[in-house]
Design a protein around this motif. Structure first.
Motif, PDB file in Angstrom:
ATOM      1  N   SER A 147      27.150  40.039 -59.373  1.00 62.01           N
ATOM      2  CA  SER A 147      27.344  41.490 -59.356  1.00 62.01           C
ATOM      3  C   SER A 147      28.329  41.822 -58.251  1.00 62.01           C
ATOM      4  O   SER A 147      28.107  41.472 -57.087  1.00 62.01           O
ATOM      5  CB  SER A 147      26.015  42.201 -59.116  1.00 62.01           C
ATOM      6  OG  SER A 147      25.102  41.928 -60.162  1.00 62.01           O
ATOM      7  N   PRO A 175      31.422  44.954 -57.177  1.00 62.65           N
ATOM      8  CA  PRO A 175      32.174  46.161 -57.529  1.00 62.65           C
ATOM      9  C   PRO A 175      33.675  45.931 -57.591  1.00 62.65           C
ATOM     10  O   PRO A 175      34.399  46.707 -58.198  1.00 62.65           O
ATOM     11  CB  PRO A 175      31.813  47.143 -56.408  1.00 62.65           C
ATOM     12  CG  PRO A 175      31.493  46.259 -55.243  1.00 62.65           C
ATOM     13  CD  PRO A 175      30.852  45.026 -55.819  1.00 62.65           C
ATOM     14  N   ALA A 201      33.539  39.859 -55.538  1.00 60.55           N
ATOM     15  CA  ALA A 201      33.284  38.804 -56.519  1.00 60.55           C
ATOM     16  C   ALA A 201      33.610  37.434 -55.933  1.00 60.55           C
ATOM     17  O   ALA A 201      32.861  36.474 -56.126  1.00 60.55           O
ATOM     18  CB  ALA A 201      34.106  39.058 -57.779  1.00 60.55           C
ATOM     19  N   THR A 261      36.398  41.372 -62.565  1.00 63.66           N
ATOM     20  CA  THR A 261      35.088  41.971 -62.804  1.00 63.66           C
ATOM     21  C   THR A 261      35.144  42.905 -64.010  1.00 63.66           C
ATOM     22  O   THR A 261      36.140  43.584 -64.245  1.00 63.66           O
ATOM     23  CB  THR A 261      34.622  42.762 -61.576  1.00 63.66           C
ATOM     24  OG1 THR A 261      35.596  43.764 -61.286  1.00 63.66           O
ATOM     25  CG2 THR A 261      34.440  41.854 -60.387  1.00 63.66           C
ATOM     26  N   GLY A 293      31.099  45.626 -63.379  1.00 62.60           N
ATOM     27  CA  GLY A 293      30.414  45.268 -62.136  1.00 62.60           C
ATOM     28  C   GLY A 293      29.903  43.847 -62.096  1.00 62.60           C
ATOM     29  O   GLY A 293      29.176  43.482 -61.172  1.00 62.60           O
ATOM     30  N   ARG A 294      30.272  43.005 -63.074  1.00 65.49           N
ATOM     31  CA  ARG A 294      29.815  41.613 -63.087  1.00 65.49           C
ATOM     32  C   ARG A 294      31.014  40.699 -63.313  1.00 65.49           C
ATOM     33  O   ARG A 294      31.918  41.026 -64.093  1.00 65.49           O
ATOM     34  CB  ARG A 294      28.773  41.393 -64.188  1.00 65.49           C
ATOM     35  CG  ARG A 294      27.503  42.208 -63.945  1.00 65.49           C
ATOM     36  CD  ARG A 294      26.573  42.151 -65.140  1.00 65.49           C
ATOM     37  NE  ARG A 294      26.008  40.817 -65.351  1.00 65.49           N
ATOM     38  CZ  ARG A 294      24.950  40.355 -64.689  1.00 65.49           C
ATOM     39  NH1 ARG A 294      24.375  41.114 -63.769  1.00 65.49           N
ATOM     40  NH2 ARG A 294      24.467  39.165 -64.940  1.00 65.49           N
TER      41      ARG A 294
END
Length: 303
Positions: free
Chosen positions: A137, A139, A144, A168, A171-172
């Protein structure tokens, strides 16, 4: 002797019987069944059958038809939706591939340097470009990378290995462990998890390992060469084998040129590189249209 009827006798032939009343609920059930409104059609159909049995009115067939359609249509629709999803997945996800952000932790893959959305899964004991560490997770890309670095540290202590994180989305971000010495475009790994290590150019593949047909060292031998698959099984040349790798090269990248043109280029390239060194018959493995997006490699075997 003749008898005449009395003048007061009045006889009228019977008229046609008046039609039975059609149960309104049966009509409603039929219409709702046709419209696939099964949550409402089923109660109306059941009520119509009960009322018809008591009153003797017409409409039993309508009620039964409405009930049947209210049950069959949803099942058929669900089946069509399920079949459509499976059909879409069969086209959208090539066989043996996985979405780069939907792999399972520990999956080993190729094609990371040319990833569209799907990457080919490979056996971890065969040389591969990366191992999926997990989704983090984050932002933004900076967060990341921090999260991917933490995943890599928990997976291996080998300083030669690094990580690759994709942009990303929602958000992942997916993280992959790669060979940091020469980068994704050239570096490869053998093994998985803490046992994963960079492949050295001079390193021999473990006997019995499944390897891409073009990834063996030139001069090494393999079985399962002729089964049409892109993977072969390494075997020592002093043991029974189907073929020996004489050369390997990559065709130019670009749009798929067609099977005949790929075959022509592959055969010509193998003949130019082997210079008739094949003791038996020259066998050429070239990419299919499904492989072409990420793999343009050609293997030339003496069989």
């Amino acid at each position: 002797m003749n008898f005449a009827p009395p003048d007061s006798y009045d006889w009228t032939p019977p008229g046609p019987a008046s039609p039975r009343r059609t149960e309104p609920f049966a009509v409603v059930a039929l219409i709702l069944g046709l419209l696939a409104c099964f949550p409402v059609a089923i109660p109306f159909a059941a009520a119509a059958l009960v009322r018809i049995r008591r009153s003797g009115d017409a409409g039993r067939a309508m009620a039964i038809a409405g009930l049947a359609m209210s049950l069959v249509f949803p099942l058929a629709g669900a089946g069509a939706v399920y079949g459509g999803i499976r059909l879409y997945e069969s086209f959208a996800t090539p066989e043996g591939h996985v979405a780069f952000d939907a792999a399972e932790v520990g999956d080993c893959v190729d094609g990371l340097d040319n990833a569209d959305h799907y990457v080919p899964l490979v056996w971890c004991e065969a040389p591969h470009q990366g191992e999926f560490l997990g989704l983090v997770s984050a932002p933004d890309d900076e967060k990341a990378e921090e999260a991917c670095a933490a995943l890599l540290e928990r997976t291996t202590a080998d300083e030669n290995l690094s990580f690759l994180s994709f942009a990303t989305g929602g958000g992942r971000a997916p993280c992959y462990m790669v060979n940091g010495v020469s980068g994704v475009s050239g570096g490869r790994l053998v093994g998985s998890g803490a046992s994963a290590r960079p492949v050295r150019p001079e390193e021999e593949v473990l006997e019995g390992t499944l390897v891409h047909a073009a990834e063996l060292l030139v001069g090494t031998c393999a079985n399962e060469v002729l089964d049409g698959d892109k993977f072969v099984r390494f075997v020592a040349c002093d043991k029974p084998h189907e073929g020996k790798l004489l050369a390997a090269f990559a065709l130019p990248k670009g749009p798929w040129p067609g099977k005949q043109e790929v075959a022509r280029l592959a055969v010509q390239g193998c003949e130019d590189r082997t210079r008739h060194r094949a003791e038996g018959k020259l066998w050429t493995r070239y990419p299919s249209d499904a492989d072409w997006v990420y793999d343009q490699r050609v293997a030339c075997y003496d069989i």
